[in-house]
Design an enzyme around this catalytic site. Structure first.
Site: not given
Ligand code: NAD
Length: 349
Positions: A80, A185-189
């Site tokens: 990392k 959490g309905v963000g990217n993943v």
């Molecule tokens: P992201 O920031 O796109 O989505 C996270 C979502 O969670 C956002 O929509 C945010 O508004 C919401 N959020 C934040 N605080 C919250 C709360 N208290 N209650 C409810 N929702 C809340 O991130 P992502 O890329 O979707 O990743 C999500 C998780 O998965 C993270 O922990 C990340 O480390 C992990 N992860 C992601 C990937 C990837 O490919 N993107 C890979 C491995 C792990």
């Protein structure tokens, strides 16, 4: 500042402090273990309060990458890097190029990828100075839909097959038809996961601090919107954390009514003992670094030019790995996160 006696130091092979006077780069690259192959891991840019905080993060995260890649059976070790600085105000092309140069000096022992605070564009810039960069190739499926570095859709796919494996193990059901899933959490993943689940016939409950994101899921998929604090209390089969770390703790575990916890968020257990707490409550936990390995599998196989279909097959194997972890943990009467660590250690020792 200590290193060899640091709490997070775990026989790391190499820790390199990098500086470039002209661009102001201050960075640390940690290579934890290269027994299985070069150490791949993201480059995080963050305004750390102190150099000690940056060191703490890079030691902890690089170790985590060794476990993640080993359990996913990848020919990779764990590493990392962290750049100390605010990505919004201190990131310049010169600084990113200097980081590329620092990666190049390690001669391929460390392979850099994007992480929070860095982007695919930054990786392309580093790629001008080093070939040891990943997560930049454009990938296309059989229908000609293309995507660049963003690992979220493939991470969601891995999480989805992980949920299928957990449902098979705990509920004895082959299909997700009618299975109730609460997604935090309905963000990217999370939003990609919601689509996979709905396509498979699951019913979903969603929460997010971003109200628009929740509304989109309600309108598009018929999801049930849940207030943020109430997501733990839902009468569902699966709780899928896809937002924050440390959400499985003394306060939330007693509230869970789901019999499965399986989601993409990193570092879900507030402390190691919470893995035991879940087991004692009869909740099957899919260890976070196993179920969310889709992204690292994707960037790994990008380097050996696998096509998209082959990569998806590798990601789908997350389901088999989890089934093995669930079976062995049950036989040994130990928490699934402990078994996952054991499996990883068997593979990188
Ligand atoms: P992201 O920031 O796109 O989505 C996270 C979502 O969670 C956002 O929509 C945010 O508004 C919401 N959020 C934040 N605080 C919250 C709360 N208290 N209650 C409810 N929702 C809340 O991130 P992502 O890329 O979707 O990743 C999500 C998780 O998965 C993270 O922990 C990340 O480390 C992990 N992860 C992601 C990937 C990837 O490919 N993107 C890979 C491995 C792990």
């Amino acid at each position: 500042m200590k290193l060899f006696t640091h709490l997070e130091f775990d026989h790391h092979e190499q820790v390199v402090f990098c500086h470039d006077k002209a661009s102001g780069l201050k960075a640390i690259i940690a290579i934890h273990n290269t027994h299985r192959g070069p150490a791949l891991g993201g480059c995080r840019m963050y305004p750390y309060a102190s150099e000690a905080d940056a060191l703490n993060d890079v030691l902890r995260l690089s170790r985590g990458m060794t476990y993640k890649s080993a359990v996913a059976n990848l020919p990779l070790g764990g590493g990392k890097s962290v750049i100390i600085g605010d990505p919004r105000s201190e990131k310049t092309p010169e600084l990113i190029r200097a980081m590329g140069q620092a990666v190049e000096r390690l001669g391929g022992r460390y392979i850099v990828a994007e992480d929070s605070g860095t982007s695919v564009a930054d990786m392309l810039l580093m790629g001008e100075l080093t070939q040891h960069v990943s997560g930049i190739a454009e990938k296309c499926d059989a229908e000609g839909n293309c995507r660049s570095g963003d690992p979220s859709p493939i991470t969601a796919r891995g999480t989805f097959v992980g949920i299928q494996a957990a449902v098979r193990h705990r509920l004895g059901r082959e299909s997700l038809e009618g299975v109730r899933v609460a997604i935090q959490g309905v963000g990217n993943v999370g939003h990609h996961l919601a689509r996979f689940l709905c396509d498979a016939g699951a019913r979903i409950w969603v929460s997010d601090i971003n109200r628009d994101a929740v509304q989109q899921m309600v309108t598009e998929l018929g999801a049930v919107a849940v207030a943020n604090e109430e997501i733990y209390d839902q009468e569902v089969d699966v709780f899928a954390p896809c937002a924050l770390g440390a959400i499985l703790n003394d306060e939330t575990i007693p509230r869970l009514r789901a019999s499965i916890v399986a989601g993409a968020a990193n570092n879900q257990l507030a402390e190691k003992r919470h893995g035991t707490a879940l087991m004692k409550k009869g909740i099957l936990y899919a260890p976070d670094y196993v179920i969310n390995a889709g992204g690292v599998i994707d960037v790994c196989y990008e380097r050996i030019a696998m096509d998209q279909q082959q990569i998806v097959q590798q990601v789908d194997a997350i389901g088999d790995t989890l089934s093995e972890i669930f079976d062995r943990a049950e036989q040994q009467h130990i928490p699934t996160d402990e078994l996952a660590d054991q499996l990883a250690e068997e593979r990188f020792a």
